[in-house]
Design an enzyme around this catalytic site. Structure first.
Site, PDB file in Angstrom:
ATOM      1  CB  CYS A   1       0.940  -5.093  -3.214  1.00 54.31           C
ATOM      2  SG  CYS A   1       0.674  -3.242  -3.031  1.00 54.31           S
TER       3      CYS A   1
ATOM      4  CB  CYS B   1      -0.086  -4.119  -0.185  1.00 55.98           C
ATOM      5  SG  CYS B   1      -0.928  -3.777  -1.805  1.00 55.98           S
TER       6      CYS B   1
END
Length: 328
Positions: free
Chosen positions: A68, A71
Protein backbone atom coordinates in the site's frame (compact mmCIF):
# COMPACT_ATOMS: atom_id res chain seq x y z
CA UNK A 1 25.66 6.88 21.41
CA UNK A 2 29.06 5.85 22.56
CA UNK A 3 30.49 6.36 26.03
CA UNK A 4 32.03 9.81 25.44
CA UNK A 5 30.74 11.65 28.49
CA UNK A 6 31.62 14.59 30.68
CA UNK A 7 33.39 13.73 33.87
CA UNK A 8 32.55 13.89 37.50
CA UNK A 9 32.01 17.66 37.44
CA UNK A 10 28.78 17.15 35.53
CA UNK A 11 27.53 14.69 38.11
CA UNK A 12 28.39 17.07 40.93
CA UNK A 13 26.46 19.86 39.18
CA UNK A 14 23.43 17.59 38.89
CA UNK A 15 23.35 17.28 35.10
CA UNK A 16 23.28 13.75 33.77
CA UNK A 17 26.15 12.60 31.64
CA UNK A 18 25.61 12.38 27.90
CA UNK A 19 25.23 8.62 28.11
CA UNK A 20 22.65 9.03 30.86
CA UNK A 21 20.76 11.68 28.91
CA UNK A 22 20.74 10.34 25.36
CA UNK A 23 22.77 7.15 25.29
CA UNK A 24 19.92 4.79 26.04
CA UNK A 25 17.13 6.74 24.43
CA UNK A 26 15.60 5.24 21.30
CA UNK A 27 12.47 5.41 19.22
CA UNK A 28 9.48 3.82 20.86
CA UNK A 29 8.61 1.31 18.15
CA UNK A 30 7.42 -2.28 17.85
CA UNK A 31 6.77 -2.65 21.54
CA UNK A 32 10.37 -2.12 22.60
CA UNK A 33 10.48 1.62 23.27
CA UNK A 34 9.60 3.51 26.44
CA UNK A 35 6.02 2.79 27.35
CA UNK A 36 5.63 0.44 24.35
CA UNK A 37 3.57 3.05 22.53
CA UNK A 38 3.91 1.45 19.08
CA UNK A 39 3.21 -2.23 18.49
CA UNK A 40 2.58 -4.68 15.67
CA UNK A 41 -0.69 -6.46 16.46
CA UNK A 42 -2.06 -9.78 15.20
CA UNK A 43 -5.44 -11.48 15.48
CA UNK A 44 -4.35 -13.49 18.52
CA UNK A 45 -3.48 -10.45 20.63
CA UNK A 46 -5.96 -7.89 19.25
CA UNK A 47 -8.33 -8.38 22.19
CA UNK A 48 -5.61 -7.86 24.79
CA UNK A 49 -3.57 -5.15 23.07
CA UNK A 50 -6.45 -3.09 21.67
CA UNK A 51 -9.82 -3.78 23.32
CA UNK A 52 -8.56 -4.43 26.85
CA UNK A 53 -5.69 -1.94 26.62
CA UNK A 54 -8.08 0.79 25.51
CA UNK A 55 -9.65 0.68 28.96
CA UNK A 56 -6.50 2.49 30.18
CA UNK A 57 -5.72 4.83 27.28
CA UNK A 58 -6.81 5.42 23.67
CA UNK A 59 -5.46 2.97 21.10
CA UNK A 60 -5.10 4.05 17.49
CA UNK A 61 -5.25 1.08 15.12
CA UNK A 62 -3.56 1.46 11.73
CA UNK A 63 -4.69 -1.08 9.13
CA UNK A 64 -1.99 -1.29 6.46
CA UNK A 65 -0.27 -3.60 3.98
CA UNK A 66 3.28 -3.75 2.58
CA UNK A 67 2.06 -3.06 -0.97
CA UNK A 68 0.00 0.00 0.00
CA UNK A 69 1.61 3.24 -1.20
CA UNK A 70 -0.40 5.69 0.95
CA UNK A 71 0.31 3.49 3.98
CA UNK A 72 4.03 4.20 3.58
CA UNK A 73 3.26 7.90 4.05
CA UNK A 74 0.67 7.58 6.79
CA UNK A 75 2.26 5.05 9.14
CA UNK A 76 5.55 6.94 9.77
CA UNK A 77 3.59 10.14 10.41
CA UNK A 78 1.34 8.34 12.91
CA UNK A 79 4.37 6.82 14.62
CA UNK A 80 5.96 10.24 14.97
CA UNK A 81 2.88 11.90 16.44
CA UNK A 82 2.04 9.03 18.77
CA UNK A 83 5.60 9.08 20.08
CA UNK A 84 5.37 12.82 20.64
CA UNK A 85 2.18 12.30 22.65
CA UNK A 86 4.37 10.92 25.41
CA UNK A 87 2.48 7.77 26.30
CA UNK A 88 -1.04 9.23 26.32
CA UNK A 89 -2.00 7.13 23.29
CA UNK A 90 -0.77 3.90 21.72
CA UNK A 91 -0.47 2.90 18.07
CA UNK A 92 -1.37 -0.65 17.09
CA UNK A 93 -0.37 -1.61 13.53
CA UNK A 94 -2.31 -4.38 11.81
CA UNK A 95 -1.07 -5.92 8.57
CA UNK A 96 -4.32 -6.80 6.78
CA UNK A 97 -2.61 -9.38 4.56
CA UNK A 98 -1.71 -11.38 7.65
CA UNK A 99 -4.81 -10.56 9.71
CA UNK A 100 -7.76 -10.59 7.34
CA UNK A 101 -10.17 -11.73 10.04
CA UNK A 102 -9.84 -8.48 12.04
CA UNK A 103 -10.18 -6.40 8.89
CA UNK A 104 -13.37 -8.20 7.94
CA UNK A 105 -14.88 -7.88 11.42
CA UNK A 106 -14.27 -4.13 11.45
CA UNK A 107 -15.43 -3.80 7.83
CA UNK A 108 -12.15 -2.41 6.57
CA UNK A 109 -12.83 -2.01 2.85
CA UNK A 110 -9.76 0.02 1.84
CA UNK A 111 -6.40 0.88 3.30
CA UNK A 112 -5.03 2.72 5.00
CA UNK A 113 -7.86 2.74 7.49
CA UNK A 114 -7.41 4.08 11.01
CA UNK A 115 -9.67 3.53 14.03
CA UNK A 116 -9.29 4.98 17.51
CA UNK A 117 -10.49 2.75 20.36
CA UNK A 118 -11.27 3.84 23.90
CA UNK A 119 -13.03 1.99 26.69
CA UNK A 120 -13.28 -1.06 24.43
CA UNK A 121 -15.19 0.68 21.62
CA UNK A 122 -14.35 2.52 18.40
CA UNK A 123 -14.16 6.24 19.12
CA UNK A 124 -13.31 7.76 15.74
CA UNK A 125 -11.62 6.89 12.48
CA UNK A 126 -10.75 7.79 8.90
CA UNK A 127 -9.62 6.28 5.60
CA UNK A 128 -6.73 7.33 3.38
CA UNK A 129 -3.51 9.21 4.08
CA UNK A 130 -3.93 12.59 5.78
CA UNK A 131 -1.41 15.43 6.11
CA UNK A 132 0.42 15.70 9.41
CA UNK A 133 -1.61 18.71 10.53
CA UNK A 134 -4.86 16.77 10.23
CA UNK A 135 -3.35 13.71 11.90
CA UNK A 136 -2.24 15.88 14.82
CA UNK A 137 -5.77 17.27 15.07
CA UNK A 138 -7.25 13.76 14.93
CA UNK A 139 -5.03 12.57 17.79
CA UNK A 140 -5.79 15.67 19.83
CA UNK A 141 -9.53 15.12 19.38
CA UNK A 142 -9.16 11.49 20.44
CA UNK A 143 -7.24 12.53 23.55
CA UNK A 144 -9.77 15.19 24.42
CA UNK A 145 -12.61 12.71 24.01
CA UNK A 146 -10.74 10.35 26.34
CA UNK A 147 -10.10 13.14 28.83
CA UNK A 148 -6.33 13.14 28.35
CA UNK A 149 -5.72 16.13 26.14
CA UNK A 150 -4.13 18.22 28.88
CA UNK A 151 -1.77 15.62 30.36
CA UNK A 152 1.22 17.40 31.87
CA UNK A 153 3.61 14.63 30.87
CA UNK A 154 3.23 15.25 27.15
CA UNK A 155 6.35 16.11 25.19
CA UNK A 156 5.10 19.62 24.51
CA UNK A 157 4.44 20.27 28.18
CA UNK A 158 7.81 18.88 29.22
CA UNK A 159 9.59 21.06 26.69
CA UNK A 160 7.74 24.15 27.88
CA UNK A 161 8.62 23.39 31.50
CA UNK A 162 12.27 22.77 30.61
CA UNK A 163 12.51 25.97 28.57
CA UNK A 164 11.06 27.95 31.47
CA UNK A 165 13.64 26.45 33.83
CA UNK A 166 16.37 27.51 31.42
CA UNK A 167 15.00 31.06 31.44
CA UNK A 168 15.07 30.95 35.23
CA UNK A 169 18.74 29.95 35.18
CA UNK A 170 18.22 26.34 36.30
CA UNK A 171 20.02 24.25 33.62
CA UNK A 172 20.35 21.20 35.87
CA UNK A 173 16.61 20.91 36.44
CA UNK A 174 15.91 21.67 32.78
CA UNK A 175 18.28 18.93 31.65
CA UNK A 176 16.34 16.28 33.55
CA UNK A 177 13.13 17.29 31.74
CA UNK A 178 14.84 17.30 28.36
CA UNK A 179 16.06 13.79 29.21
CA UNK A 180 12.47 12.68 29.83
CA UNK A 181 11.54 13.91 26.37
CA UNK A 182 14.44 12.02 24.83
CA UNK A 183 13.29 8.83 26.54
CA UNK A 184 10.11 9.14 24.48
CA UNK A 185 11.60 10.61 21.30
CA UNK A 186 15.36 10.13 20.98
CA UNK A 187 15.62 12.45 17.97
CA UNK A 188 13.59 15.36 19.29
CA UNK A 189 15.60 18.35 18.06
CA UNK A 190 14.18 20.76 20.65
CA UNK A 191 15.15 18.46 23.51
CA UNK A 192 18.61 17.79 22.09
CA UNK A 193 19.24 21.49 21.62
CA UNK A 194 18.00 21.98 25.17
CA UNK A 195 20.54 19.47 26.47
CA UNK A 196 23.32 21.34 24.68
CA UNK A 197 22.16 24.67 26.09
CA UNK A 198 21.82 23.15 29.57
CA UNK A 199 25.44 22.01 29.47
CA UNK A 200 26.45 25.49 28.28
CA UNK A 201 24.50 27.02 31.15
CA UNK A 202 26.34 24.78 33.59
CA UNK A 203 29.70 25.73 32.09
CA UNK A 204 30.27 22.25 30.63
CA UNK A 205 31.43 23.22 27.14
CA UNK A 206 33.14 19.91 26.39
CA UNK A 207 29.99 18.01 27.30
CA UNK A 208 27.88 20.30 25.12
CA UNK A 209 30.28 19.83 22.20
CA UNK A 210 30.23 16.05 22.68
CA UNK A 211 26.43 15.96 22.47
CA UNK A 212 26.49 17.95 19.23
CA UNK A 213 29.30 15.92 17.68
CA UNK A 214 27.43 12.64 18.17
CA UNK A 215 24.26 13.79 16.44
CA UNK A 216 23.44 12.60 12.94
CA UNK A 217 24.15 14.96 10.07
CA UNK A 218 20.42 15.38 9.48
CA UNK A 219 19.83 16.43 13.07
CA UNK A 220 22.74 18.86 12.98
CA UNK A 221 20.95 20.76 10.22
CA UNK A 222 17.77 21.27 12.27
CA UNK A 223 17.18 24.94 13.13
CA UNK A 224 16.95 24.23 16.87
CA UNK A 225 20.29 22.42 16.81
CA UNK A 226 21.86 25.17 14.73
CA UNK A 227 20.77 27.72 17.31
CA UNK A 228 22.30 25.65 20.10
CA UNK A 229 25.50 25.30 18.08
CA UNK A 230 25.70 29.07 17.66
CA UNK A 231 25.31 29.46 21.43
CA UNK A 232 28.01 26.86 22.01
CA UNK A 233 30.45 28.51 19.62
CA UNK A 234 29.88 31.86 21.30
CA UNK A 235 30.47 30.31 24.71
CA UNK A 236 33.67 28.65 23.49
CA UNK A 237 34.91 31.89 21.94
CA UNK A 238 34.15 33.86 25.07
CA UNK A 239 35.76 31.39 27.45
CA UNK A 240 37.92 33.46 29.78
CA UNK A 241 36.97 36.74 28.13
CA UNK A 242 34.84 37.90 31.08
CA UNK A 243 37.97 38.30 33.19
CA UNK A 244 39.20 41.00 30.78
CA UNK A 245 36.15 43.26 31.00
CA UNK A 246 37.91 46.03 32.93
CA UNK A 247 40.96 45.99 30.65
CA UNK A 248 38.82 46.13 27.51
CA UNK A 249 36.74 48.99 28.85
CA UNK A 250 39.95 50.87 29.70
CA UNK A 251 41.26 50.39 26.16
CA UNK A 252 38.07 51.78 24.66
CA UNK A 253 38.18 54.73 27.05
CA UNK A 254 41.65 55.54 25.73
CA UNK A 255 40.74 55.00 22.08
CA UNK A 256 37.09 54.94 21.05
CA UNK A 257 38.11 53.65 17.62
CA UNK A 258 39.81 50.54 19.00
CA UNK A 259 37.36 48.28 17.21
CA UNK A 260 39.08 45.06 18.24
CA UNK A 261 38.78 45.99 21.90
CA UNK A 262 35.10 46.87 21.47
CA UNK A 263 34.53 43.60 19.58
CA UNK A 264 36.24 41.63 22.37
CA UNK A 265 34.20 43.57 24.92
CA UNK A 266 30.99 42.45 23.17
CA UNK A 267 32.12 38.83 23.45
CA UNK A 268 32.92 39.26 27.14
CA UNK A 269 29.63 41.00 27.85
CA UNK A 270 27.68 38.22 26.16
CA UNK A 271 29.64 35.65 28.16
CA UNK A 272 28.49 37.32 31.39
CA UNK A 273 24.85 37.44 30.28
CA UNK A 274 24.81 41.13 29.35
CA UNK A 275 23.17 40.62 25.97
CA UNK A 276 21.86 44.12 25.37
CA UNK A 277 25.24 45.67 26.17
CA UNK A 278 26.99 43.10 23.95
CA UNK A 279 24.70 43.94 21.03
CA UNK A 280 25.21 47.67 21.56
CA UNK A 281 28.99 47.24 21.50
CA UNK A 282 28.87 45.52 18.12
CA UNK A 283 26.37 48.05 16.79
CA UNK A 284 28.77 50.80 17.77
CA UNK A 285 31.57 49.15 15.79
CA UNK A 286 29.24 48.95 12.78
CA UNK A 287 28.26 52.59 13.23
CA UNK A 288 31.88 53.72 13.38
CA UNK A 289 33.32 51.47 10.65
CA UNK A 290 30.96 48.97 9.11
CA UNK A 291 33.57 47.29 6.91
CA UNK A 292 36.10 46.77 9.73
CA UNK A 293 37.73 43.34 9.59
CA UNK A 294 35.50 42.16 6.74
CA UNK A 295 32.30 43.19 8.56
CA UNK A 296 33.24 41.09 11.58
CA UNK A 297 30.95 43.03 13.92
CA UNK A 298 27.88 42.50 11.75
CA UNK A 299 28.64 38.81 11.29
CA UNK A 300 29.16 38.35 15.02
CA UNK A 301 25.91 40.14 15.78
CA UNK A 302 24.06 37.79 13.44
CA UNK A 303 25.59 34.86 15.31
CA UNK A 304 24.35 36.40 18.55
CA UNK A 305 20.86 36.50 17.06
CA UNK A 306 21.06 32.83 16.13
CA UNK A 307 22.21 31.89 19.62
CA UNK A 308 19.65 34.03 21.45
CA UNK A 309 16.76 33.01 19.22
CA UNK A 310 14.58 35.08 16.86
CA UNK A 311 11.96 35.94 19.50
CA UNK A 312 14.39 37.02 22.22
CA UNK A 313 13.61 40.68 23.11
CA UNK A 314 17.25 41.71 22.72
CA UNK A 315 17.38 40.03 19.30
CA UNK A 316 14.25 41.86 18.17
CA UNK A 317 15.49 45.28 19.30
CA UNK A 318 19.03 44.78 18.03
CA UNK A 319 17.75 43.68 14.62
CA UNK A 320 15.81 46.92 14.34
CA UNK A 321 18.88 48.94 15.27
CA UNK A 322 21.03 46.99 12.81
CA UNK A 323 18.55 47.56 9.98
CA UNK A 324 18.49 51.25 10.77
CA UNK A 325 22.29 51.42 10.58
CA UNK A 326 22.59 49.38 7.40
CA UNK A 327 19.85 51.12 5.45
CA UNK A 328 20.07 54.67 6.74
Amino acid sequence: MNSTTPGSESREKGIATMEEIIGSAGPATNGTGPGNVIKDISEKDFMAEVIEASMQRPIIVDFWAPWCGPCKQLTPALEKLVTQAGGKVMLAKVNVDENQGIAQQLRVQSIPTVYAFYQGRPLDGFQGALPESQLRQFIQQVLEAAGGGDDENSIEALLEQADELMRQGQPEAAASLYAQVLEQDAENAKALSGVIRAYIGAGEMEAARAVFDELSEALKLQSDIQGALAALELAEQADGAAANLADLQAKIAQDANDHQARFDLAMALNATGQREEAADALLEVIRRQRAWNDEAARKQLVQFFEAWGPTDPVTVQARKKLSSLLFS
